[in-house]
Design a protein around this motif. Structure first.
Motif, PDB file in Angstrom:
ATOM      1  N   LEU A  95       0.827  -1.203   0.000  1.00 24.29           N
ATOM      2  CA  LEU A  95       0.000   0.000   0.000  1.00 24.29           C
ATOM      3  C   LEU A  95       0.869   1.263   0.000  1.00 24.29           C
ATOM      4  CD1 LEU A  95      -3.008   0.612  -0.042  1.00 24.29           C
ATOM      5  CD2 LEU A  95      -2.982   0.686   2.458  1.00 24.29           C
ATOM      6  N   ASP A  96       1.948   1.248   0.748  1.00 24.28           N
ATOM      7  CA  ASP A  96       2.870   2.391   0.764  1.00 24.28           C
ATOM      8  C   ASP A  96       3.496   2.592  -0.621  1.00 24.28           C
ATOM      9  OD1 ASP A  96       2.350   2.831   3.415  1.00 24.28           O
ATOM     10  OD2 ASP A  96       4.190   1.887   4.157  1.00 24.28           O
ATOM     11  N   THR A  97       3.839   1.484  -1.272  1.00 27.11           N
ATOM     12  CA  THR A  97       4.404   1.553  -2.627  1.00 27.11           C
ATOM     13  C   THR A  97       3.384   2.137  -3.599  1.00 27.11           C
ATOM     14  OG1 THR A  97       5.752  -0.413  -2.166  1.00 27.11           O
ATOM     15  CG2 THR A  97       5.454   0.196  -4.487  1.00 27.11           C
ATOM     16  N   TYR A  98       2.152   1.719  -3.458  1.00 27.73           N
ATOM     17  CA  TYR A  98       1.043   2.222  -4.277  1.00 27.73           C
ATOM     18  C   TYR A  98       0.899   3.739  -4.116  1.00 27.73           C
ATOM     19  CZ  TYR A  98      -3.952   2.764  -5.564  1.00 27.73           C
ATOM     20  OH  TYR A  98      -5.149   3.164  -6.108  1.00 27.73           O
ATOM     21  N   GLU A  99       0.964   4.216  -2.871  1.00 30.62           N
ATOM     22  CA  GLU A  99       0.844   5.656  -2.617  1.00 30.62           C
ATOM     23  C   GLU A  99       2.019   6.422  -3.229  1.00 30.62           C
ATOM     24  OE1 GLU A  99      -1.735   7.186  -1.439  1.00 30.62           O
ATOM     25  OE2 GLU A  99      -2.808   5.315  -1.079  1.00 30.62           O
ATOM     26  N   ASP A 104       4.090   9.882  -7.759  1.00 28.33           N
ATOM     27  CA  ASP A 104       5.007  10.010  -8.891  1.00 28.33           C
ATOM     28  C   ASP A 104       4.256  10.105 -10.218  1.00 28.33           C
ATOM     29  OD1 ASP A 104       7.544  10.388  -9.749  1.00 28.33           O
ATOM     30  OD2 ASP A 104       8.282   8.395  -9.276  1.00 28.33           O
ATOM     31  N   LYS A 105       2.948  10.392 -10.132  1.00 28.95           N
ATOM     32  CA  LYS A 105       2.097  10.679 -11.286  1.00 28.95           C
ATOM     33  C   LYS A 105       1.818   9.468 -12.177  1.00 28.95           C
ATOM     34  CE  LYS A 105       3.336  15.568 -11.395  1.00 28.95           C
ATOM     35  NZ  LYS A 105       3.844  16.708 -12.176  1.00 28.95           N
ATOM     36  N   PHE A 106       1.826   8.276 -11.585  1.00 30.60           N
ATOM     37  CA  PHE A 106       1.300   7.118 -12.302  1.00 30.60           C
ATOM     38  C   PHE A 106      -0.221   7.182 -12.205  1.00 30.60           C
ATOM     39  CE2 PHE A 106       5.586   5.630 -11.565  1.00 30.60           C
ATOM     40  CZ  PHE A 106       5.860   4.858 -12.685  1.00 30.60           C
ATOM     41  N   PHE A 107      -0.886   6.854 -13.300  1.00 29.45           N
ATOM     42  CA  PHE A 107      -2.342   6.968 -13.354  1.00 29.45           C
ATOM     43  C   PHE A 107      -2.983   5.982 -12.381  1.00 29.45           C
ATOM     44  CE2 PHE A 107      -6.543   6.311 -15.409  1.00 29.45           C
ATOM     45  CZ  PHE A 107      -6.997   7.620 -15.289  1.00 29.45           C
ATOM     46  N   ARG A 123      11.642  -6.273  -4.347  1.00 26.51           N
ATOM     47  CA  ARG A 123      12.362  -5.311  -3.506  1.00 26.51           C
ATOM     48  C   ARG A 123      13.739  -5.811  -3.074  1.00 26.51           C
ATOM     49  NH1 ARG A 123       8.893  -8.244  -0.902  1.00 26.51           N
ATOM     50  NH2 ARG A 123       9.124  -8.904   1.276  1.00 26.51           N
ATOM     51  N   ASP A 124      13.972  -7.134  -3.124  1.00 32.04           N
ATOM     52  CA  ASP A 124      15.293  -7.662  -2.790  1.00 32.04           C
ATOM     53  C   ASP A 124      16.297  -7.419  -3.924  1.00 32.04           C
ATOM     54  OD1 ASP A 124      14.391  -8.548  -0.364  1.00 32.04           O
ATOM     55  OD2 ASP A 124      13.962 -10.588  -1.048  1.00 32.04           O
ATOM     56  N   LYS A 125      15.780  -7.230  -5.140  1.00 32.69           N
ATOM     57  CA  LYS A 125      16.645  -6.933  -6.281  1.00 32.69           C
ATOM     58  C   LYS A 125      16.984  -5.449  -6.362  1.00 32.69           C
ATOM     59  CE  LYS A 125      14.951 -10.490  -9.499  1.00 32.69           C
ATOM     60  NZ  LYS A 125      14.318 -10.667 -10.829  1.00 32.69           N
ATOM     61  N   MET A 126      15.995  -4.636  -6.026  1.00 34.76           N
ATOM     62  CA  MET A 126      16.162  -3.188  -6.156  1.00 34.76           C
ATOM     63  C   MET A 126      15.271  -2.493  -5.141  1.00 34.76           C
ATOM     64  SD  MET A 126      15.563  -0.940  -9.629  1.00 34.76           S
ATOM     65  CE  MET A 126      16.922  -1.779 -10.460  1.00 34.76           C
ATOM     66  N   ASP A 127      15.793  -1.478  -4.466  1.00 35.36           N
ATOM     67  CA  ASP A 127      14.969  -0.792  -3.470  1.00 35.36           C
ATOM     68  C   ASP A 127      13.776  -0.121  -4.149  1.00 35.36           C
ATOM     69  OD1 ASP A 127      15.389   2.372  -3.583  1.00 35.36           O
ATOM     70  OD2 ASP A 127      17.305   1.436  -4.052  1.00 35.36           O
ATOM     71  N   ILE A 128      12.719   0.025  -3.405  1.00 32.06           N
ATOM     72  CA  ILE A 128      11.432   0.448  -3.957  1.00 32.06           C
ATOM     73  C   ILE A 128      11.504   1.818  -4.633  1.00 32.06           C
ATOM     74  CG2 ILE A 128       9.090   1.169  -3.299  1.00 32.06           C
ATOM     75  CD1 ILE A 128       9.088  -1.210  -1.328  1.00 32.06           C
ATOM     76  N   ASP A 129      12.157   2.789  -4.027  1.00 33.79           N
ATOM     77  CA  ASP A 129      12.228   4.128  -4.610  1.00 33.79           C
ATOM     78  C   ASP A 129      12.967   4.131  -5.942  1.00 33.79           C
ATOM     79  OD1 ASP A 129      10.817   5.254  -2.527  1.00 33.79           O
ATOM     80  OD2 ASP A 129      12.594   5.775  -1.372  1.00 33.79           O
ATOM     81  N   THR A 130      14.061   3.379  -6.005  1.00 33.53           N
ATOM     82  CA  THR A 130      14.821   3.287  -7.257  1.00 33.53           C
ATOM     83  C   THR A 130      13.994   2.597  -8.329  1.00 33.53           C
ATOM     84  OG1 THR A 130      16.917   3.173  -6.042  1.00 33.53           O
ATOM     85  CG2 THR A 130      16.945   2.434  -8.327  1.00 33.53           C
ATOM     86  N   ALA A 131      13.295   1.539  -7.938  1.00 35.39           N
ATOM     87  CA  ALA A 131      12.458   0.809  -8.891  1.00 35.39           C
ATOM     88  C   ALA A 131      11.364   1.708  -9.465  1.00 35.39           C
ATOM     89  CB  ALA A 131      11.844  -0.411  -8.220  1.00 35.39           C
ATOM     90  N   ILE A 132      10.764   2.539  -8.625  1.00 35.96           N
ATOM     91  CA  ILE A 132       9.717   3.456  -9.091  1.00 35.96           C
ATOM     92  C   ILE A 132      10.300   4.466 -10.082  1.00 35.96           C
ATOM     93  CG2 ILE A 132       8.172   5.337  -8.385  1.00 35.96           C
ATOM     94  CD1 ILE A 132       7.667   3.771  -5.797  1.00 35.96           C
TER      95      ILE A 132
END
Length: 333
Positions: A95-99, A104-107, A123-132
């Motif tokens: 849910l936090d990732t969704y928010e 970040d202006k995803f529809f 998330r083990d491959k890449m941190d969430i913020d970088t992935a976004i």
């Protein structure tokens, strides 16, 4: 060995199909039930209706009445949570990732929860913020080159490319080259072809022979009366990534489709031949992945990200089917 894997996978799929019916309100799932069943089956997991219902309650307690998590994704996310030891904590991260994606202006539509899931699961491959950030970069690249074709149905594949690419610029360039090359080989320029070109990024060889293999598999499926068309093109691309005999692979897909046809709920009237062929292709392809993992124990495209690719493809396909069905019903009314 691979025949044994296919039989086990098919048996588990049919078993999970029956178990999902025990979930309260499962009749509301529509085509999304097949995504739930497939996502569990290809990972060799048994669906636990009680745990799924726990997941549904957690989602409803944590979201508002009009949240997208209460739409098409409700049962899928609940099924995913059912395998997590700490369901509430897992959903909070999703849910936090969704928010963050919304900021970040995803529809904000039916596809966004699934994008959040893919980023969470990796998330083990890449941190969430970088992935976004990287997913946004990939999506914007797609939008720039195909403004009329690119939409939120490309979110999940954008994330997979962003997370798994070792050279993003080269891969995005090849994606466009694949789109043009496959068009010259008989695929019409369309959203389906664009989706297929996204999958070709994951081909390790990235050469003419790889693209010809996609065409060959498409024709083989058609010749066996096991055609996969339109929104199933990305699945053909995924199958082409497997290092195996194409004729044998297609024959197995046909065999599974023929067997599924005899099972209640999977006939031409209930499910449709094209949809059954796609489900059969997923079952066979994931069985080959299991075989490769058992026999070689090598971290290749087949046993590294292949399952993620076909799960993302499956989600997109089912959402397309459900959206089309809803639009048709609205038009009729």
């Amino acid at each position: 060995m691979w025949q044994y894997n296919i039989k086990n996978k098919l048996d588990l799929f049919i078993k999970n199909h029956e178990k999902i019916k025990e979930v309260k309100g499962s009749w509301q799932m529509g085509m999304m039930q097949y995504s739930c069943i497939l996502s569990s089956t290809i990972k060799n997991q048994n669906i636990n209706p009680i745990r799924v219902e726990e997941g549904i309650n957690i989602i409803k307690e944590s979201t508002g009445m009009f949240s997208n998590f209460r739409g098409y994704s409700l049962f899928y996310v609940a099924n995913l949570l059912s395998y997590k030891p700490e369901m509430r904590r897992s959903f909070k991260v999703i849910l936090d990732t969704y928010e963050k994606l919304k900021k970040d202006k995803f529809f904000n539509d039916a596809y966004l929860p699934f994008l959040a899931i893919i980023i969470y699961e990796n998330r083990d491959k890449m941190d969430i913020d970088t992935a976004i950030d990287r997913t946004k970069y990939v999506y914007d690249f797609m939008k720039k080159h195909h403004p009329f074709l690119t939409s939120s149905d490309d979110y999940c594949r954008s994330a997979l490319i962003a997370i798994n690419s070792k050279n993003l610029e080269d891969d995005l360039k090849y994606m466009e080259e694949s789109y043009e090359a496959l068009n010259s080989k008989g695929f019409y320029k369309s959203n389906d072809l664009q989706s297929l070109s996204h999958i070709m990024v994951f081909n390790e060889n990235k050469n003419e022979e790889s693209l010809d293999r996609v065409v060959k598999i498409k024709k083989l499926l058609e010749s066996k009366g096991c055609k996969i068309d339109g929104y199933g093109y990305p699945l053909i691309g995924a199958i082409s990534l497997l290092d195996c005999d194409e004729n044998q692979l297609v024959e197995q897909i046909k065999n599974v489709s023929d067997k599924l046809k005899e099972v209640k709920g999977f006939g031409n009237w209930a499910l449709g031949k094209n949809n059954r062929n796609m489900i059969s292709a997923v079952i066979v392809a994931s069985s080959y992945v299991d075989y490769f993992s058992q026999e070689t124990n090598i971290d290749t495209i087949s046993n590294n990200i292949f399952l993620e690719i076909i799960i993302a493809i499956d989600i997109a396909m089912m959402l397309v089917i459900m959206s089309a069905s809803t639009a048709s019903a609205t038009y009729i009314n």
